[in-house]
Design a protein around this motif. Structure first.
Motif, short mmCIF file in Angstrom:
data_model
loop_
_atom_site.label_atom_id
_atom_site.label_comp_id
_atom_site.label_asym_id
_atom_site.label_seq_id
_atom_site.Cartn_x
_atom_site.Cartn_y
_atom_site.Cartn_z
N LEU A 109 32.34 44.72 30.93
CA LEU A 109 33.92 44.98 31.03
C LEU A 109 34.47 45.23 29.85
O LEU A 109 33.77 44.55 28.63
CB LEU A 109 34.37 43.45 31.78
N ILE A 110 35.55 45.94 29.69
CA ILE A 110 36.21 46.09 28.49
C ILE A 110 36.96 44.69 28.03
O ILE A 110 37.64 44.43 28.85
CB ILE A 110 37.23 47.40 28.52
N PRO A 111 36.47 44.11 26.96
CA PRO A 111 37.07 42.93 26.46
C PRO A 111 38.77 42.81 26.34
O PRO A 111 39.03 41.92 26.71
CB PRO A 111 36.36 42.26 25.15
N GLU A 112 39.15 43.93 25.97
CA GLU A 112 40.64 43.87 25.38
C GLU A 112 41.53 44.08 26.80
O GLU A 112 42.53 43.83 26.37
CB GLU A 112 40.84 45.05 24.36
N ILE A 113 41.19 44.31 27.78
CA ILE A 113 42.29 44.51 28.69
C ILE A 113 42.04 43.44 29.86
O ILE A 113 40.84 43.03 30.03
CB ILE A 113 41.91 46.36 29.36
N SER A 114 42.75 43.46 30.80
CA SER A 114 42.96 42.56 31.89
C SER A 114 41.72 42.87 33.16
O SER A 114 41.47 44.00 32.96
CB SER A 114 44.21 42.24 32.64
N ALA A 115 41.57 41.79 33.87
CA ALA A 115 40.51 41.97 34.97
C ALA A 115 41.48 43.07 35.82
O ALA A 115 40.41 44.11 36.16
CB ALA A 115 40.68 40.98 35.71
N LEU A 116 42.53 43.23 36.20
CA LEU A 116 43.15 44.37 36.85
C LEU A 116 42.93 45.46 36.39
O LEU A 116 42.48 46.54 37.23
CB LEU A 116 44.64 43.94 37.08
N GLU A 117 43.07 45.81 34.85
CA GLU A 117 43.04 47.08 34.00
C GLU A 117 41.58 47.35 34.23
O GLU A 117 41.20 48.61 34.50
CB GLU A 117 43.52 46.85 32.88
N ASN A 118 40.62 46.50 34.22
CA ASN A 118 39.15 46.99 34.33
C ASN A 118 38.68 47.24 35.70
O ASN A 118 38.08 48.41 35.63
CB ASN A 118 38.29 45.56 33.93
N VAL A 119 39.33 46.69 36.58
CA VAL A 119 38.78 47.18 37.78
C VAL A 119 39.55 48.77 38.10
O VAL A 119 39.10 49.39 38.99
CB VAL A 119 39.04 46.42 39.20
N SER A 120 40.63 48.84 37.67
CA SER A 120 41.33 50.12 38.06
C SER A 120 40.96 51.29 37.03
O SER A 120 41.18 52.45 37.30
CB SER A 120 42.99 49.80 37.57
N ASN A 129 47.59 58.38 39.34
CA ASN A 129 48.67 57.47 38.56
C ASN A 129 48.46 56.08 38.46
O ASN A 129 48.00 55.55 39.54
CB ASN A 129 50.02 58.25 39.06
N ARG A 130 49.15 55.71 37.35
CA ARG A 130 48.96 54.37 36.95
C ARG A 130 49.21 53.10 38.05
O ARG A 130 48.63 52.51 38.25
CB ARG A 130 49.76 53.88 35.65
N SER A 131 50.49 53.46 38.47
CA SER A 131 50.86 52.37 39.68
C SER A 131 50.00 52.57 40.71
O SER A 131 49.90 51.24 41.41
CB SER A 131 52.48 52.58 39.57
N ALA A 133 46.89 53.06 40.89
CA ALA A 133 45.57 52.69 40.38
C ALA A 133 45.79 51.20 40.60
O ALA A 133 44.87 50.55 41.00
CB ALA A 133 45.33 53.11 39.20
N LEU A 134 46.64 50.85 39.92
CA LEU A 134 46.98 49.22 39.85
C LEU A 134 47.14 48.46 41.14
O LEU A 134 46.53 47.62 41.42
CB LEU A 134 47.91 48.91 38.94
N ASP A 135 47.66 49.19 41.97
CA ASP A 135 48.01 48.66 43.48
C ASP A 135 46.55 48.57 44.21
O ASP A 135 46.40 47.57 44.93
CB ASP A 135 48.73 49.46 44.41
N ARG A 136 45.73 49.68 44.22
CA ARG A 136 44.61 49.59 44.50
C ARG A 136 43.67 48.76 43.87
O ARG A 136 42.76 48.05 44.17
CB ARG A 136 43.74 51.16 44.47
N GLY A 137 43.85 48.39 42.49
CA GLY A 137 42.98 47.43 41.77
C GLY A 137 43.20 46.07 42.20
O GLY A 137 42.48 45.15 42.42
N LYS A 138 44.62 45.69 42.63
CA LYS A 138 44.89 44.53 43.20
C LYS A 138 44.35 44.14 44.34
O LYS A 138 43.85 42.98 44.63
CB LYS A 138 46.47 44.47 43.38
#
Ligand SMILES: Nc1ncnc2c1ncn2[C@@H]1O[C@H](COP(=O)(O)OP(=O)(O)O)[C@@H](O)[C@H]1O
Ligand SMILES: [Mg+2]
Length: 237
Positions: A109-120, A129-131, A133-138
């Motif tokens: 995993l990328i250490p600098e970013i959150s679990a949510l950003e990693n999965v997205s 688009n970012r929002s 992607a983050l919804d699907r990540g959640k």
């Protein structure tokens, strides 16, 4: 949609296929070592295959070849009908992003970013688009039971949680095939069991094929087929 560069009706039926695959490395003194010899393997849609074999038997090498991360010395690989060694780097990145999910023994995993950003991340890379992607990540974090860990960076997660994030990241694009290199190799029995259950759940939910390397007999025996690498050859156990 990605162009299929090399295909025929037979290859169409397999998610990943390799024919007459050989991989030779040079050792430290430049001597050739034949790690894989004449490997032939077909992975059907929704099929789950385990590859076992002693440490150093070539499991990781095979997985990397089948995932288009390495080039064979001889032979061919087809991923959903496309030959990863006959397409541009850009097409290969797209092929991997759209068709495959990767999980490693150490989560990567990328250490600098959150679990949510990693999965997205695979969705960011795919240009979604970012929002969205983050919804699907959640949603996918919820499916692996980690909704309460969305904003944690990898260092703040347990080993089992990190590996569940790595699985969520690998399946967020609903890949045709999950390639997992000893995904439970670094976990205790309880966490290993959870990872196995998740892999099987995603196989059932998405019809995703699974190819995994493992030393873990419990995990291997949950797959539809178990093959073993012995003396550079793939044999049925
Ligand atoms: N890049 C490389 N260069 C030279 N030898 C390598 C390289 N990668 C792996 N090997 C050798 O190939 C053999 C198989 O390695 P690997 O595929 O990692 O096996 P496994 O995953 O089953 O432990 C080992 O002998 C290893 O030392
Ligand atoms: Mg290995």
């Amino acid at each position: 949609m990605l162009e299929k560069t090399t295909q025929n009706s037979q290859q169409e039926n397999f998610v990943i296929q390799c024919q007459n695959l050989h991989r030779i490395y040079n050792d430290a003194s430049g001597m050739p070592i034949s790690v894989l010899q004449d490997i032939n393997l077909c992975i059907k849609p929704a099929e789950m295959i385990a590859i076992t074999g002693a440490s150093g038997s070539g499991k990781t090498t095979l997985l990397q070849l089948l995932g288009g991360l390495d080039k064979p010395t001889q032979g061919e690989v087809f991923i959903d009908g496309a030959n990863p060694n006959k397409i541009s780097d850009n097409e290969l990145s797209k092929l991997r992003n759209q068709k495959l999910g990767f999980v490693y023994q150490f989560h990567h995993l990328i250490p600098e970013i959150s679990a949510l950003e990693n999965v997205s991340m695979p969705l960011f890379i795919a240009g979604i688009n970012r929002s969205e992607a983050l919804d699907r990540g959640k949603k996918i974090l919820q499916e692996v039971g980690l909704s309460t860990r969305e904003h944690h960076k990898p260092a703040k997660l347990s080993g089992g949680e990190r590996q569940r994030v790595a699985i969520a990241r690998a399946v967020i694009n609903k890949p045709l095939c999950l390639l997992a290199d000893e995904p439970t190799g670094n976990l205790d029995h309880h966490n290993a069991k959870k990872i196995i259950e998740l892999i099987i759940e995603f196989n059932t939910a998405y019809g995703m094929s699974v190819l995994l390397n493992t030393h873990d007999e419990t995990l291997a025996n949950k797959m539809h087929k178990v093959l073993s690498l012995q003396s550079a050859k793939l044999v049925t156990t």
